[in-house]
Design an enzyme around this catalytic site. Sequence first.
Site, PDB file in Angstrom:
ATOM      1  N   SER A   1       4.551   3.927   3.049  1.00 44.60           N
ATOM      2  CA  SER A   1       4.091   2.722   2.375  1.00 44.60           C
ATOM      3  C   SER A   1       4.116   1.570   3.375  1.00 44.60           C
ATOM      4  CB  SER A   1       5.028   2.436   1.197  1.00 44.60           C
ATOM      5  OG  SER A   1       4.611   1.308   0.477  1.00 44.60           O
ATOM      6  N   LYS A   2       3.485   0.488   3.067  1.00 43.37           N
ATOM      7  CA  LYS A   2       3.575  -0.710   3.903  1.00 43.37           C
ATOM      8  C   LYS A   2       3.147  -1.907   3.091  1.00 43.37           C
ATOM      9  CE  LYS A   2       4.427  -1.696   8.277  1.00 43.37           C
ATOM     10  NZ  LYS A   2       5.210  -0.842   9.203  1.00 43.37           N
ATOM     11  N   GLY A   3       3.707  -3.053   3.427  1.00 41.66           N
ATOM     12  CA  GLY A   3       3.318  -4.258   2.711  1.00 41.66           C
ATOM     13  C   GLY A   3       3.026  -5.368   3.689  1.00 41.66           C
TER      14      GLY A   3
ATOM     15  N   SER B   1       0.847  -1.181   0.000  1.00 44.74           N
ATOM     16  CA  SER B   1       0.000   0.000   0.000  1.00 44.74           C
ATOM     17  C   SER B   1       0.888   1.239   0.000  1.00 44.74           C
ATOM     18  CB  SER B   1      -0.840  -0.072   1.275  1.00 44.74           C
ATOM     19  OG  SER B   1      -1.670   1.029   1.344  1.00 44.74           O
TER      20      SER B   1
ATOM     21  N   ASP C   1       9.420  -5.909   9.197  1.00 42.25           N
ATOM     22  CA  ASP C   1       8.336  -5.565  10.119  1.00 42.25           C
ATOM     23  C   ASP C   1       8.020  -6.872  10.859  1.00 42.25           C
ATOM     24  OD1 ASP C   1       6.442  -3.097  10.554  1.00 42.25           O
ATOM     25  OD2 ASP C   1       5.111  -4.826  10.610  1.00 42.25           O
TER      26      ASP C   1
END
Length: 476
Positions: free
Chosen positions: A106-108, A61, A149
């Site tokens: 952002s992050k996944g 995202s 993460d």
Amino acid sequence: MSVAGEPSFRQSVDLMFNRAVQVMDLSPGLQEKIRVCNSTYTVRFGVRLRGEIFTFTGYRSVHSEHMEPVKGGIRYALSVNQDEVEALAALMTYKCALVEAPFGGSKGGLCIDPRQWDERELEQITRRFAYELVKRDLISPAQNVPAPDMGTGEREMAWIVDQYRRMNTTDINASACVTGKPLNAGGIHGRVEATGRGIQYALREFFRHPEDVAAARLTGGLEGKRIVVQGLGNVGSHAARFLAQEDGAKIVGVVERDGGLWSDEGLDLEIVLDHLRRTGGVKECPVGTYHADGPTLMEAPCDILIPAAMEGVIHLGNADRIRAPLIVEAANGPVTAGADEVLRNRGCIIIPDMYANAGGVTVSYFEWVKNLSHIRFGRMERRAEEARHRLLVEELERLSADRGLGWTLSPGFKDSYLRGADELELVRSGLDDTMRGAYQSMRQVWRTRPEVTDLRMAAYIVAIERVAASYRSKGL
Ligand code: GLU
């Protein structure tokens, strides 16, 4: 987890955002532009494992591209979903702005329980996921730079950078496509423990301001403070260790998946961590009293509560029983918007996630810069710095001898003064400076504007103001 009826994580972040923008002078259009998540890519891919095809669902995202590359970790957990990655991506935008890391957010995430797969299988899954993201520029040194993460670490980052390299054989900056890599794959000293270190530096800075300490109904410094840590993963374990070993704090309680441990005298962390490593839990640990219902230990009296695992652990169902006067959000989103209000009304001080856990992305920034400059920090200056220091020490010794002054420099001073800073020291210095600076900018807003009731609101204001300034300078 939050109780039924509470907003989702994404909505919770929006509610916190809305509280801040209410007291800011931003046009509704700009507010909306900053709040929304720009895009979320969902991918479903198959991998042949154990003689069968397994389908995995992953996300990346992008919340805000006001600065590029965008930055944020990749999480491996069964609980990963679109709402969660979008909330986490938004937090990355604000976090980067607050600590002045020049990135968008952002992050996944990948819906997977990493413990169900062996190392070879995880490598196949990770490489395939990375392939899908690289293909769409969702992993790229200039556009989108993931990091570890929950559920991922150096090993996964090494696979990702290798996968990127295979697909971009002539990209001289390939190693900057992801951070949190092992040292031998382009990583930087101090990245693994960076988030935990950041928690320590954040607390040290907080305790440098007696007014703020008093607001939390505490006195003195960190020494002897009674701390409860929820989650002993990479962040919680490092934070606990540093606070206990270097600042004299007492870790009286820890909460893990299978229960919690308590000791009024302070737990011997090395024994707890060793037990956790060997057995995967805290049950039957030789130190402390075991409590099967771990989360209730978050409600026990202590000075500082550090939720360091995941979002939503302090919610409307337990907020009014939390007794710690100071909460440090080492995880992202551990306190729901509802619980935040309950705690605020009770006078609890919360050092918010976007500040408290920003140590990770700060050192990621240093790693990215190191990768782009293709040289380790300190490599050029270290010996020159030592030579200059030596000159001064020798001059002092000569003066003392010539004039018969009888000065002798203490050996400890001489050794530490003569030693030029290596990469780890430089990383720590940069991180410490960042954490102090960010606290001060947040505190300034909190302390000087009566309508700003708490540190979280102040953090959002500082971050949103910076993102807005960046949009304005682009003519938006
Ligand atoms: N996953 C970490 C965070 O939530 C680190 C992100 C990064 O280093 O890009 O801040």
